[in-house]
Write an enzyme that holds these catalytic residues in place. Structure first.
Site, mmCIF file in Angstrom:
data_model
loop_
_atom_site.group_PDB
_atom_site.id
_atom_site.type_symbol
_atom_site.label_atom_id
_atom_site.label_comp_id
_atom_site.label_asym_id
_atom_site.label_seq_id
_atom_site.Cartn_x
_atom_site.Cartn_y
_atom_site.Cartn_z
ATOM 1 C CE LYS A 1 -1.136 1.576 3.877
ATOM 2 N NZ LYS A 1 -0.492 2.926 3.876
ATOM 3 N N GLY B 1 5.461 1.665 6.663
ATOM 4 C CA GLY B 1 4.502 2.543 6.004
ATOM 5 C C GLY B 1 3.892 1.963 4.754
ATOM 6 C CG ASP C 1 -3.488 1.373 6.612
ATOM 7 O OD1 ASP C 1 -4.184 2.380 6.377
ATOM 8 O OD2 ASP C 1 -2.275 1.443 6.889
#
Length: 287
Positions: free
Chosen positions: A12, A101, A138
């Site tokens: 992502k 991240g 997420d």
């Protein structure tokens, strides 16, 4: 848009991430453009009486295999919601670094939902199902992969971003882990302007110019924890062929945008040779 290959958990990438507010309970409101890269972890599953997980790959060290792993949590949530009475023997190959991240744990959970729904012949969760939101902020957007998404709220509100140009991505991590909670704890301001609208011109140069004009509001606190992030961004922005660069998520991975994947491979090769202690990977944008 073709579905993801079975068991593939793509990285992502937040091309922009603005923190726009804070809810009661401490959850931060976000406004982010999320895309997915053509690199990621891989999950496989075979039928078994019980649930079990093994982990291998270059970033397998330290990854739990018990019920705290996002794959196992997602598997148990799906089994409970759908009344599944059998299990699966799961194997996760970790290609993406941790605390980077890139949403790898969330993408792994989403891959488990897609893969096990097929294995068990049950309906998968939808991104907005409460069981998905409970798995992590997420996970909804990762379950909506591979299409680019506008992500707002605490991550639970999604809207397709439409087709984006076929740019290339150069993912760079200085081999530094940055815990998300520590980054948010250092965030000085929680009320910032939202993203601007994407330009009507979706050519790579115009798109990269838009990305460069946005922000990642988590970058300053992340750089305070890991100054190497600033060096990565500076190096990317000076590299020929890189049109724009931002930190993704809560760091420490940064992403450079190129006109196409061929240019990404060229730029990545230069960085791989000159910065051999960094994790540097070129990838296409999934679109």
């Amino acid at each position: 848009m073709p579905p993801l290959p079975s068991g593939f958990a793509p990285a992502k990438v937040n091309l922009a991430l603005h923190v726009t507010g804070r809810r009661a309970g401490g959850y931060h409101e976000l406004d982010s453009l999320v895309v997915f890269a053509g690199i990621g972890d891989q999950l496989s599953a075979v039928a078994a009486p019980d649930l079990s997980l093994t982990v291998e790959g270059p970033f397998s060290a330290g990854v739990p295999t018990d019920g705290t792993n996002s794959v196992m949590r997602a598997a148990r949530a799906l089994a409970q919601a759908r009344g599944v009475r059998v299990g699966a023997r799961l194997k996760l190959t970790k290609t993406l670094p941790h605390a980077a991240g890139l949403g790898s744990a969330s993408s792994d959970a989403a891959a488990a939902i897609r893969l096990l729904a097929g294995l068990w012949n049950v309906t998968p969760f939808a991104p907005d199902d409460p069981e998905v939101v409970a798995l992590g902020a997420d996970v909804p957007v990762c379950l909506a992969a591979p299409g680019a998404q506008w992500m707002t709220g605490i991550g639970e509100r999604l809207a397709p971003a439409g087709p984006l140009p076929g740019v290339g991505l150069v993912l760079v991590n200085p081999n530094v882990a940055v815990p998300t909670g520590d980054v948010f704890a250092r965030l000085e301001r929680s009320s910032n302007p939202p993203l601007t609208e994407l330009p009507a011109d979706r050519a790579p140069a115009a798109f990269a110019e838009w990305v460069a004009a946005q922000r990642n509001d988590l970058a300053p606190p992340a750089q305070a924890l890991a100054p190497e992030i600033g060096r990565v961004l500076e190096r990317l922005r000076r590299q020929p062929g890189i049109l724009a660069a931002q930190m993704t998520g809560s760091g420490a991975t940064c992403v450079g945008i190129t006109k196409d994947v061929g240019a990404a491979r060229q730029a990545a090769r230069v960085l791989q040779l000159s910065e051999q202690s960094w994790w540097v990977v070129p990838a296409p944008i999934l679109n």
